[in-house]
Scaffold this active site. Structure first.
Site, PDB file in Angstrom:
ATOM      1  N   ASP A  30      51.072  51.800  49.780  1.00 53.69           N
ATOM      2  CA  ASP A  30      52.152  50.919  49.309  1.00 53.69           C
ATOM      3  C   ASP A  30      53.541  51.410  49.743  1.00 53.69           C
ATOM      4  O   ASP A  30      54.451  51.556  48.913  1.00 53.69           O
ATOM      5  CB  ASP A  30      52.141  50.823  47.774  1.00 53.69           C
ATOM      6  CG  ASP A  30      50.776  50.457  47.211  1.00 53.69           C
ATOM      7  OD1 ASP A  30      50.070  49.654  47.838  1.00 53.69           O
ATOM      8  OD2 ASP A  30      50.429  50.981  46.132  1.00 53.69           O
ATOM      9  N   GLU A  74      50.378  39.680  45.983  1.00 53.13           N
ATOM     10  CA  GLU A  74      51.122  40.854  45.491  1.00 53.13           C
ATOM     11  C   GLU A  74      51.924  41.442  46.653  1.00 53.13           C
ATOM     12  O   GLU A  74      51.918  40.922  47.767  1.00 53.13           O
ATOM     13  CB  GLU A  74      50.155  41.903  44.928  1.00 53.13           C
ATOM     14  CG  GLU A  74      49.205  42.470  45.964  1.00 53.13           C
ATOM     15  CD  GLU A  74      48.157  43.420  45.389  1.00 53.13           C
ATOM     16  OE1 GLU A  74      48.093  43.610  44.169  1.00 53.13           O
ATOM     17  OE2 GLU A  74      47.369  43.965  46.200  1.00 53.13           O
TER      18      GLU A  74
HETATM   19  O1  FUB Z   1      48.449  50.679  44.658  1.00 50.93           O
HETATM   20  C1  FUB Z   1      48.024  49.869  43.604  1.00 50.93           C
HETATM   21  C2  FUB Z   1      48.133  48.432  43.971  1.00 50.93           C
HETATM   22  O2  FUB Z   1      47.337  48.167  45.112  1.00 50.93           O
HETATM   23  C3  FUB Z   1      49.509  47.990  44.374  1.00 50.93           C
HETATM   24  O3  FUB Z   1      50.391  47.841  43.330  1.00 50.93           O
HETATM   25  C4  FUB Z   1      49.148  46.750  45.089  1.00 50.93           C
HETATM   26  O4  FUB Z   1      50.175  46.181  45.838  1.00 50.93           O
HETATM   27  C5  FUB Z   1      47.976  47.197  45.920  1.00 50.93           C
HETATM   28  O5  FUB Z   1      48.372  47.806  47.109  1.00 50.93           O
END
Ligand code: FUB
Length: 336
Positions: A29, A235
């Site tokens: 991320d 996301e």
């Molecule tokens: O790293 C945990 C979660 O996985 C992140 O918040 C999302 O964007 C995904 O990458």
């Protein structure tokens, strides 16, 4: 001109794609920024928390953040050590997911999501004097924030906080910024859920306004639908500006794509444009886009170092190219 990479671009890509930035820890991320001419990368710090895989992402049991830095995108990487640990955040219990950072008036602000003791995600802020921390967290989460994946964008003296993720990120539980256990994703033929954006207050530690939805429209000016899994928001929001246009990019989650949409304001609306990155090894895909010395770079992650373990990821970087119409050329992370 096509959106295809030229042979020279393809060669640059092949050179860059195989190497994780660091291999002594797992990282994911990545939110990359240039501060004082140097690249600072704010990733999640993946660990084996011993929690089985599920659709809620409970196996992502991260506890702290390390900041990485580089003088150039292809140069050596420094790990600055622990910048913030969950045990030092009064309101947070677990799952320190994707962070981001911003600088204002010589102070550095780290934005991060975490679950409270009630199991609900919120977004917090911590302040430091150096881009690599350490950061001192505020006693409470940012009022009015919710869900996951904060991304901060500076534009003309204002800072905007984007956030939100469905499924484990809990965005589907909110309507008009209010949580209700019974809320779920809309039906396939209804407008998809999407990221939220709110301007930050001058103090950088609170919202100046209620979050609003980041509209993503299709080629007919209609909102993307919940059933359009190849294009709808899941996301990992990111915003950058290129040639005066605002580029909103994000992950499609269960179809494992990084996509983008463009608009004329940080609030949108944005019109869907295409794919930035085709699927990587591992379930999640998450990125940032940063300009460095007149060239553009995509920081992203995959699970190749852990041989496909989805919660043990590694940050990578590759150059990103636009065509003469401002379209981002799609990158295939393993060539082809
Ligand atoms: O790293 C945990 C979660 O996985 C992140 O918040 C999302 O964007 C995904 O990458």
């Amino acid at each position: 001109m096509s959106e295809q990479l030229t042979p020279a671009e393809e060669q640059a890509l092949q050179h860059a794609i195989s190497q994780p930035l660091v291999t002594h820890i797992y990282t994911a991320d990545p939110s990359a920024h240039v501060f004082d001419g140097k690249l600072y990368i704010y990733p999640s710090h993946d660990i084996e928390a011993g929690i089985p895989f599920n659709d809620n992402g409970d196996h992502f049991g991260m506890e702290d953040y390390h900041v990485l830095s580089q003088a150039t995108p292809d140069g050596p990487v420094t790990d600055h050590g622990v910048a913030l640990h969950v045990k030092d955040v009064p309101w947070a219990e677990r799952q320190m997911w994707a962070p981001d950072a911003a600088r204002k008036d010589g102070k550095y602000y780290l934005y991060f999501p975490a679950k409270k003791t009630d199991g609900i995600f919120q977004i917090g802020v911590a302040v430091g004097d150096h881009p690599a921390g350490p950061f001192t967290p505020a006693a409470t989460p940012i009022e009015g924030s919710y869900s996951i994946d904060p991304a901060v964008f500076e534009d003309q003296g204002e800072f905007y906080l984007y956030f939100g993720g469905i499924w484990g990120g809990q965005l589907q539980k909110y309507r008009d910024n209010v949580y209700a256990d019974g809320n779920e994703e809309p039906a396939d033929d209804q407008p998809a859920l999407t990221a939220r954006v709110a301007r930050l207050s001058k103090d950088m530690t609170s919202l100046a306004e209620a979050p609003r939805a980041v509209e993503i429209l299709d080629e007919h000016g209609q909102p993307l639908l919940a059933g359009d899994h190849d294009r709808r928001y899941f996301e990992g929001p990111w915003m950058h500006k290129y040639n005066g246009k605002y580029y909103f990019s994000y992950s499609t989650g269960d179809t494992h794509l990084l996509c983008y949409a463009t608009g004329d304001s940080p609030y949108g609306p944005f019109t869907y444009q295409g794919q930035i990155l085709t699927p990587v090894i591992g379930w999640t895909t998450h990125h940032s886009i940063v300009e460095f010395e007149g060239r553009w770079f995509l920081y992203y992650h995959d699970s190749s170092l852990s041989k496909g373990i989805t919660h043990l990821r590694s940050v990578k970087v590759t150059e990103l190219f636009y065509d003469e119409h401002g379209k981002i050329k799609t990158i295939s992370p393993y060539g082809g």
